[in-house]
Scaffold this active site. Structure first.
Site, PDB file in Angstrom:
ATOM      1  N   HIS A  62      -7.792   0.247  -4.183  1.00 15.05           N
ATOM      2  CA  HIS A  62      -8.598   1.117  -3.330  1.00 15.05           C
ATOM      3  C   HIS A  62      -9.013   2.316  -4.169  1.00 15.05           C
ATOM      4  CE1 HIS A  62      -6.465  -0.203   0.676  1.00 15.05           C
ATOM      5  NE2 HIS A  62      -7.093  -1.203   0.070  1.00 15.05           N
ATOM      6  N   CYS A 116      -3.887   2.508  -4.581  1.00 12.42           N
ATOM      7  CA  CYS A 116      -4.782   3.377  -3.808  1.00 12.42           C
ATOM      8  C   CYS A 116      -4.797   4.751  -4.452  1.00 12.42           C
ATOM      9  CB  CYS A 116      -4.323   3.461  -2.359  1.00 12.42           C
ATOM     10  SG  CYS A 116      -5.360   4.547  -1.358  1.00 12.42           S
ATOM     11  N   HIS A 155       0.852  -1.191   0.000  1.00  8.96           N
ATOM     12  CA  HIS A 155       0.000   0.000   0.000  1.00  8.96           C
ATOM     13  C   HIS A 155       0.885   1.237   0.000  1.00  8.96           C
ATOM     14  CE1 HIS A 155      -2.799   3.096   1.300  1.00  8.96           C
ATOM     15  NE2 HIS A 155      -3.805   2.265   1.062  1.00  8.96           N
ATOM     16  N   ASP A 207     -13.005   3.202  -0.735  1.00 10.15           N
ATOM     17  CA  ASP A 207     -12.269   3.531   0.476  1.00 10.15           C
ATOM     18  C   ASP A 207     -12.760   4.860   1.050  1.00 10.15           C
ATOM     19  OD1 ASP A 207     -10.422   3.064   2.430  1.00 10.15           O
ATOM     20  OD2 ASP A 207      -8.669   3.544   1.225  1.00 10.15           O
ATOM     21  N   HIS A 208     -12.783   4.940   2.377  1.00  6.52           N
ATOM     22  CA  HIS A 208     -13.014   6.185   3.112  1.00  6.52           C
ATOM     23  C   HIS A 208     -14.302   6.903   2.703  1.00  6.52           C
ATOM     24  CE1 HIS A 208      -8.489   6.679   4.301  1.00  6.52           C
ATOM     25  NE2 HIS A 208      -8.983   5.495   4.585  1.00  6.52           N
ATOM     26  N   TYR A 227     -14.905   4.724   7.592  1.00 10.71           N
ATOM     27  CA  TYR A 227     -15.508   3.434   7.252  1.00 10.71           C
ATOM     28  C   TYR A 227     -16.998   3.372   7.563  1.00 10.71           C
ATOM     29  CZ  TYR A 227     -10.922   1.841   6.026  1.00 10.71           C
ATOM     30  OH  TYR A 227      -9.712   1.715   5.392  1.00 10.71           O
TER      31      TYR A 227
END
Length: 420
Positions: free
Chosen positions: A303, A276, A238, A357-358, A376
């Site tokens: 991501h 990501c 990552h 994501d997020h 999340y």
């Protein structure tokens, strides 16, 4: 893509039923209850698998698709003699995961902090709440709360001055909130660092610059890579979040050049990337769609999130998934093209695991008092996944149409009017 969401285990306020109803086929999880550096036993892995698959006979099946993360012990990152035992433990965990059929493993190599934000509840124009990073706020923590030695050298003089003025104007509650946010640790976990010993953790990296950290990463990969190859496990690192040095700590997985160096250090298909878009997208010099086009064969996990750089480009917040600075259309199109290439060549997994994501806190996240992990929210990620699935479907249909469309006949030169 294989649509997934992250799930932090039985204590996660987001249930497996929520993941099913959001349209997920896979689950991204880890054995967070085990201390970093210990071997993941087969029995513990199977217990988590059985929990995920318990209702598969009655409802839409779910399976454990990706490990996020199998953490790398700090002694490995620091290159200490004790790293040998922790690397051996890591190898054994890879073998045990492969024996259970789990063959995509995400990890990171960020020293001390896995991520950094300064605000976990930044109000967006629509009233939802997002994660945010503000360079000056981080300087307040570093200079005035932590009081890291020689920290002023890492900030512009104007930022140093403004940070001290801001600190003087803050209440004790505001100072405590900033401290807790910076020291939170991994999103979704209950872990947090303590201010009292945090400087000691940083001091352990005093002699480790970017070159040393990079070599420790390469050493780690050269050690575990052969085991991953033998077991058919895809390793996917990552990127740094944010992708630049903080607190005097080096970051070495922030740019395309970093990724190329990593892949050359251990040149194997199993040595891959968790792509990501949020982490890499914070830097304007990262060409996200271009990275997919050039390094797509090394992408094992994705991501998708969009960050938005602010007036000070070191400041950013989590935007809606289809807005911000990430050209999500270009990125998803490039990923779909990569999957189609794999389907044609038989190289790699043609369905790349992807998770939104997020997500933002929104709707009854803000009114019901329910617990959500920072970044999340089930509702925020549901919105993100719905948007991304629609975008992916539209791109796939468009590519199919373009492929089926007959080529226009080429007219003979004599039939083309000439203009003088």
């Amino acid at each position: 893509m294989l649509h997934t969401m992250r799930w932090f285990g039985p204590q996660d306020p987001t249930s497996l039923f929520t993941l099913r109803q959001a349209g997920c086929d896979g689950v991204v999880t880890a054995l967070h209850q085990l201390p970093v550096g210990t071997v993941w036993p087969v029995a513990a892995i199977q217990e988590r698998q059985q929990l995920i698959e318990a209702d598969n006979q009655r409802y839409t099946p779910l399976h454990w698709a990706v490990v996020e993360s199998l953490p790398v012990h700090e002694d490995i990152k620091k290159g200490l003699p004790t790293r040998t035992q922790y690397i051996n433990n890591y190898k054994e965990s890879l073998r045990n995961l492969a024996a259970c059929g789990i063959k995509t493993v995400c990890y990171n190599f960020m020293p001390v902090l896995d991520w950094s934000r300064t605000n976990l509840s930044y109000e967006m124009p629509d009233g939802s709440r997002a994660l945010r990073f503000v360079w000056q706020d981080f300087a307040v923590f570093d200079l005035c709360i932590l009081r890291r030695p020689q920290a002023e050298a890492d900030y512009e003089p104007a930022v140093v001055k403004a940070a001290h003025e801001q600190f003087d104007a803050m209440s004790a509650t505001e100072r405590a909130e900033l401290t807790n946010t910076v020291l939170l640790g991994l999103p979704g976990s209950e872990e947090a660092f303590e201010l009292s010993n945090f400087q000691n953790l940083l001091d352990e990296y005093a002699a480790i610059d970017a070159a040393a950290l990079r070599e420790n990463l390469y050493y780690f990969l050269r050690e575990i890579g052969p085991v991953a190859e033998e077991m058919g496990v895809n390793l996917c690192i990552h990127p740094d979040d944010p992708p630049y040095p903080l607190l005097g700590l080096p970051r070495v997985v922030s740019t395309e050049a970093d990724l190329n160096g990593l892949f050359q250090a251990y040149n194997s298909p199993v040595n891959g990337l968790t792509f990501c878009t949020g982490s890499l997208g914070v830097r304007p010099d990262n060409d996200l769609a271009g990275i997919v086009q050039r390094l797509g064969h090394r992408i094992h996990f994705v991501h998708l999130r969009a960050t938005k750089r602010e007036e000070n480009p070191r400041n950013f917040h989590e935007a809606d998934h289809l807005t911000g600075d990430v050209d999500m259309y270009a990125v998803v199109r490039a990923l779909v093209v990569e999957e189609l290439r794999r389907s044609t060549t038989g190289e790699g997994n043609p369905a790349i695991p992807m998770r939104p994501d997020h997500g933002h806190q929104m709707l009854d996240d803000l009114t019901s008092g329910k617990r959500t992990y920072p970044g999340y929210s089930a509702i925020g990620r549901l919105r993100g996944l719905a948007e991304l699935r629609g975008l992916e479907l539209g791109i796939r249909r468009t590519l199919q149409t373009e492929k089926k469309r007959p080529a226009e006949p080429v007219r003979a030169e004599s039939s083309v009017p000439r203009f003088v």
